[in-house]
Design a protein around this motif. Sequence first.
Motif, mmCIF file in Angstrom:
data_model
loop_
_atom_site.group_PDB
_atom_site.id
_atom_site.type_symbol
_atom_site.label_atom_id
_atom_site.label_comp_id
_atom_site.label_asym_id
_atom_site.label_seq_id
_atom_site.Cartn_x
_atom_site.Cartn_y
_atom_site.Cartn_z
ATOM 1 N N ARG A 76 -17.848 -18.940 5.036
ATOM 2 C CA ARG A 76 -17.577 -19.635 6.294
ATOM 3 C C ARG A 76 -18.272 -18.940 7.451
ATOM 4 O O ARG A 76 -18.901 -19.578 8.297
ATOM 5 N N THR A 77 -18.158 -17.605 7.474
ATOM 6 C CA THR A 77 -18.774 -16.836 8.550
ATOM 7 C C THR A 77 -20.294 -16.976 8.476
ATOM 8 O O THR A 77 -20.959 -17.178 9.492
ATOM 9 N N GLY A 78 -20.832 -16.888 7.245
ATOM 10 C CA GLY A 78 -22.270 -17.051 7.075
ATOM 11 C C GLY A 78 -22.744 -18.399 7.613
ATOM 12 O O GLY A 78 -23.750 -18.481 8.322
ATOM 13 N N LEU A 79 -21.996 -19.447 7.306
ATOM 14 C CA LEU A 79 -22.376 -20.780 7.783
ATOM 15 C C LEU A 79 -22.297 -20.842 9.309
ATOM 16 O O LEU A 79 -23.145 -21.448 9.963
ATOM 17 N N GLY A 80 -21.287 -20.164 9.873
ATOM 18 C CA GLY A 80 -21.151 -20.113 11.329
ATOM 19 C C GLY A 80 -22.288 -19.341 11.982
ATOM 20 O O GLY A 80 -22.590 -19.542 13.158
ATOM 21 N N LEU A 81 -22.937 -18.465 11.225
ATOM 22 C CA LEU A 81 -24.088 -17.711 11.732
ATOM 23 C C LEU A 81 -25.386 -18.436 11.361
ATOM 24 O O LEU A 81 -26.465 -17.860 11.445
ATOM 25 N N LYS A 82 -25.274 -19.675 10.932
ATOM 26 C CA LYS A 82 -26.407 -20.519 10.534
ATOM 27 C C LYS A 82 -27.258 -19.798 9.484
ATOM 28 O O LYS A 82 -28.489 -19.851 9.503
ATOM 29 N N ALA A 83 -26.589 -19.115 8.572
ATOM 30 C CA ALA A 83 -27.292 -18.259 7.629
ATOM 31 C C ALA A 83 -27.414 -18.904 6.256
ATOM 32 O O ALA A 83 -26.690 -19.832 5.897
ATOM 33 N N LYS A 84 -28.345 -18.337 5.494
ATOM 34 C CA LYS A 84 -28.548 -18.766 4.120
ATOM 35 C C LYS A 84 -27.401 -18.217 3.272
ATOM 36 O O LYS A 84 -27.075 -17.025 3.339
ATOM 37 N N ILE A 85 -26.769 -19.076 2.463
ATOM 38 C CA ILE A 85 -25.717 -18.617 1.560
ATOM 39 C C ILE A 85 -26.361 -18.378 0.199
ATOM 40 O O ILE A 85 -27.011 -19.271 -0.349
ATOM 41 N N ASN A 86 -26.199 -17.181 -0.325
ATOM 42 C CA ASN A 86 -26.776 -16.865 -1.637
ATOM 43 C C ASN A 86 -25.782 -17.247 -2.737
ATOM 44 O O ASN A 86 -24.698 -16.669 -2.811
ATOM 45 N N LEU A 87 -26.174 -18.204 -3.557
ATOM 46 C CA LEU A 87 -25.248 -18.696 -4.580
ATOM 47 C C LEU A 87 -24.986 -17.651 -5.654
ATOM 48 O O LEU A 87 -24.032 -17.756 -6.405
ATOM 49 N N GLU A 88 -25.858 -16.641 -5.726
ATOM 50 C CA GLU A 88 -25.599 -15.560 -6.659
ATOM 51 C C GLU A 88 -25.720 -14.237 -5.914
ATOM 52 O O GLU A 88 -26.731 -13.972 -5.260
ATOM 53 N N SER A 89 -24.681 -13.434 -5.954
ATOM 54 C CA SER A 89 -24.739 -12.112 -5.330
ATOM 55 C C SER A 89 -24.038 -11.106 -6.238
ATOM 56 O O SER A 89 -23.389 -11.489 -7.217
ATOM 57 N N LYS A 111 -28.233 -4.802 -2.845
ATOM 58 C CA LYS A 111 -29.492 -5.561 -2.905
ATOM 59 C C LYS A 111 -29.272 -7.050 -2.790
ATOM 60 O O LYS A 111 -30.120 -7.784 -2.286
ATOM 61 N N TYR A 112 -28.143 -7.530 -3.281
ATOM 62 C CA TYR A 112 -27.904 -8.975 -3.320
ATOM 63 C C TYR A 112 -26.618 -9.336 -2.583
ATOM 64 O O TYR A 112 -25.565 -9.467 -3.191
ATOM 65 N N PRO A 113 -26.713 -9.491 -1.254
ATOM 66 C CA PRO A 113 -25.524 -9.831 -0.464
ATOM 67 C C PRO A 113 -25.187 -11.327 -0.584
ATOM 68 O O PRO A 113 -26.048 -12.122 -0.960
ATOM 69 N N VAL A 114 -23.956 -11.677 -0.278
ATOM 70 C CA VAL A 114 -23.524 -13.066 -0.404
ATOM 71 C C VAL A 114 -24.150 -13.961 0.671
ATOM 72 O O VAL A 114 -24.344 -15.157 0.452
ATOM 73 N N VAL A 115 -24.506 -13.353 1.817
ATOM 74 C CA VAL A 115 -25.107 -14.140 2.901
ATOM 75 C C VAL A 115 -26.427 -13.506 3.328
ATOM 76 O O VAL A 115 -26.505 -12.288 3.506
ATOM 77 N N GLY A 116 -27.449 -14.318 3.486
ATOM 78 C CA GLY A 116 -28.768 -13.844 3.907
ATOM 79 C C GLY A 116 -29.020 -14.082 5.386
ATOM 80 O O GLY A 116 -28.120 -13.957 6.212
ATOM 81 N N ASP A 291 -17.273 -3.444 -13.700
ATOM 82 C CA ASP A 291 -15.990 -4.135 -13.819
ATOM 83 C C ASP A 291 -16.024 -5.533 -13.213
ATOM 84 O O ASP A 291 -15.039 -6.261 -13.282
ATOM 85 N N LEU A 292 -17.127 -5.885 -12.553
ATOM 86 C CA LEU A 292 -17.188 -7.187 -11.873
ATOM 87 C C LEU A 292 -18.420 -7.975 -12.301
ATOM 88 O O LEU A 292 -19.528 -7.429 -12.341
ATOM 89 N N LEU A 293 -18.232 -9.235 -12.572
ATOM 90 C CA LEU A 293 -19.371 -10.103 -12.878
ATOM 91 C C LEU A 293 -20.107 -10.424 -11.589
ATOM 92 O O LEU A 293 -19.533 -10.321 -10.501
ATOM 93 N N PRO A 294 -21.376 -10.821 -11.688
ATOM 94 C CA PRO A 294 -22.052 -11.306 -10.481
ATOM 95 C C PRO A 294 -21.227 -12.439 -9.867
ATOM 96 O O PRO A 294 -20.556 -13.187 -10.573
ATOM 97 N N LEU A 295 -21.263 -12.545 -8.541
ATOM 98 C CA LEU A 295 -20.503 -13.576 -7.837
ATOM 99 C C LEU A 295 -21.353 -14.849 -7.798
ATOM 100 O O LEU A 295 -22.403 -14.870 -7.151
ATOM 101 N N VAL A 296 -20.934 -15.862 -8.495
ATOM 102 C CA VAL A 296 -21.708 -17.107 -8.556
ATOM 103 C C VAL A 296 -20.931 -18.220 -7.847
ATOM 104 O O VAL A 296 -19.775 -18.475 -8.174
ATOM 105 N N LEU A 297 -21.568 -18.826 -6.849
ATOM 106 C CA LEU A 297 -20.914 -19.882 -6.075
ATOM 107 C C LEU A 297 -21.483 -21.237 -6.442
ATOM 108 O O LEU A 297 -22.652 -21.360 -6.810
ATOM 109 N N ASP A 298 -20.645 -22.223 -6.280
ATOM 110 C CA ASP A 298 -21.023 -23.590 -6.563
ATOM 111 C C ASP A 298 -21.490 -24.232 -5.248
ATOM 112 O O ASP A 298 -20.786 -24.147 -4.242
ATOM 113 N N GLN A 299 -22.669 -24.836 -5.242
ATOM 114 C CA GLN A 299 -23.195 -25.428 -4.007
ATOM 115 C C GLN A 299 -22.220 -26.465 -3.437
ATOM 116 O O GLN A 299 -22.066 -26.580 -2.215
#
Length: 493
Positions: A76-89, A111-116, A291-299
Motif C-alpha cells: 500500500r505504501t509503495g503504491l502511495g509512493l507511485k513505486a514499482k511493486i516487486n512481485l517477488e522479493s 538485494k530484492y526489496p518488496v518495493v522498487g 527459514d523463509l520462502l521468497p515472498l511472492v505476490l499475486d498481481q
Amino acid sequence: MAASKAASKYIEGSTGPWEIVIGMEVHAQVSSNAKLFSGASAEFGAEPNAHVSFVDAAMPGMLPVINRFCVEQAVRTGLGLKAKINLESVFDRKNYFYPDQPSGYQISQYKYPVVGEGEVMLDLAGGETVRVGIERLHLEQDAGKSLHDQSADYSFVDLNRAGVALMEIVTRPDMRSADEAAAFLRKLRAIVRYLGTCDGNMDEGSMRADVNVSVRRPGEGLGTRCEIKNVNSMRFVSHAVEFEARRQIDILEAGGTIRQETRQFDSRAGETRSMRSKEDAHDYRYFPDPDLLPLVLDQAWVTEIERSLPELPDAKKDRFMRDYGLSPYDAGVIVAERELADYFEALAADVEPKAAANWLNNEVLGRLNRDGRTIADSPVDAGANNRILKMMAAGTISGKIAKDVLDIIWSDGGDPEEIVKARGLTQVTDTSAIEKAVEAVIAANPAKVEEVKAKPKLAGWFVGQVMKATGGKANPQAVNAILKTRLGIPEEG
Ligand code: ADP
Ligand code: MG
C-alpha cells in the motif's frame, strides 16, 4: 529565473558557493497489531517484555511466519509512493551481535526489496515543486531496547519492540537544502498517515530518519557523505542538516577531506558527533533466510490494494484548487492532514469555499494552535462552524458576532442558532434602528462631525462608535451607507 532560485539555495563559504546534497533512509513502523514474523502484540508503551513470543526471543527451533497484513501495508505504501511493486522479493539475514537482538541477526530485505523505484513531490514555499526519487522500500524487523538506567550494576533488555515490522524507505540523493529535507519528511508522513500504514508518530519513534549529507561545488559530482542516525523530529532534521553542511564546508575550505562516517545529532547542543567511521562498519554477511520462502505476490492482489487506496494529498490538493478555487497555499495547508481536509469539506459544503478556507485557517486553526489541540480534538465540529458561516452569509449575524458565537461554543458548547437567538445577537438591518444610533453618535460628537466633513477618511471612527452602540450587531454596510448620507460624504469610485 530558475538559476537565481537555485543560486539562493547555495551556501556561501569563504572560498565561494557550496551546494548541499541530502538523501534519507526513513524507518516507518507499520501500523499493525502483531509483529512481522510472530503473533505477539506490537503495542507501544507496555510493561517491559510483556509482548515477547518465543520467535521474538529467538528460542531454538522457533520459525518465523510472515504477517500478511504487514506485507499488505508495505505494498500500500509503495503504491502511495507511485513505486514499482516487486512481485517477488527475498528476506535476508543481516548478521550482527547486540544484546537487544537475541537471534544474532535481523531479518531484512537486501538485494530484492518488496518495493522498487517511486517518487515523492514536494511543494515548497514560493510555489516551487521538487521531485524526490524513492530508490526502494523494504520490510524488516525492529530490534529490542537495552535499558542502562534501571540499575547501577546491570543493564536490562526489553524485547517488546523486537520483531515489530518496519518499512525502510530509501530516497535518492535529491534534496538540496534543510528546508527540502524537512518538507520531504513532512510529505512522507502525510502520505503514510493518509494510507493508514504508519501513524507517523515521531515522539514514539514510529518514524525516524537517517539523514545522509554531503556538500559539493555547484555542478560537480557527489561529495563524500556522512550519515546522521535516528533523527526523530522535523525540526531536528533541519538543524542537523544545517550544522553538518557547515561542518563539512569548514573542513573542505581549510584544505581537509571528509571521512565517510556515521554521526549522531545531539539536539541539546545542536551539533552532530562522530559515532563510527566507515572502516569500523560491520560486515553484515547478508544471505537469504533459510527459514523463509521468497515472498511472492499475486498481481491481482496488488491491483485490489491499488483500487482501495484513498485520495492522496497531491490529488486532493489539485481537486481543492480546481473544485473550490483555493490558492495553492491554502489547499496545501488544508490537505497536509487528512482530518483537516475532511473537516474543510464538511465546513465548505454549501458556503463560499474561500470564506470557509479563511475561517478554517484563521479562526479554527488559530484557536486550536492557541490551545495546543489538533483538528481531531477540536471542541467545535465542522457542522457547527458551517452553520455559523451560513448565518453570516445570510446576513443574520455580522462577522464580529460570528467570531463571538464560535468563542461561546468553543468554551461552553451549544447550538449556533440557539445562541444567536437566546442572546439576541441577530444583526440589525432595520435602517430606522441604525439611523437612531447614528443620530445619537452624531449628536454626542459635534467636533468630530466637523473633522470628518473636512477629512472623509476619518469616517471609520463613526462606524466604530455606531457598532459599539449596537453591541456589534448593526449591519456594517448599512451603517456605512447611512453615515455617508448623513455626513454628506461623497461615494468614492
Ligand atoms: P549504502 O550502500 O551505504 O546503504 P546507499 O547508496 O544505499 O548507501 O545510500 C544510502 C543513502 O545515502 C541514500 O538515501 C542515498 O540517497 C544517500 N546518499 C548516497 N550518496 C550520497 C551523497 N554523496 N550525499 C548525500 N546523500 C547520499
Ligand atoms: Mg543502502
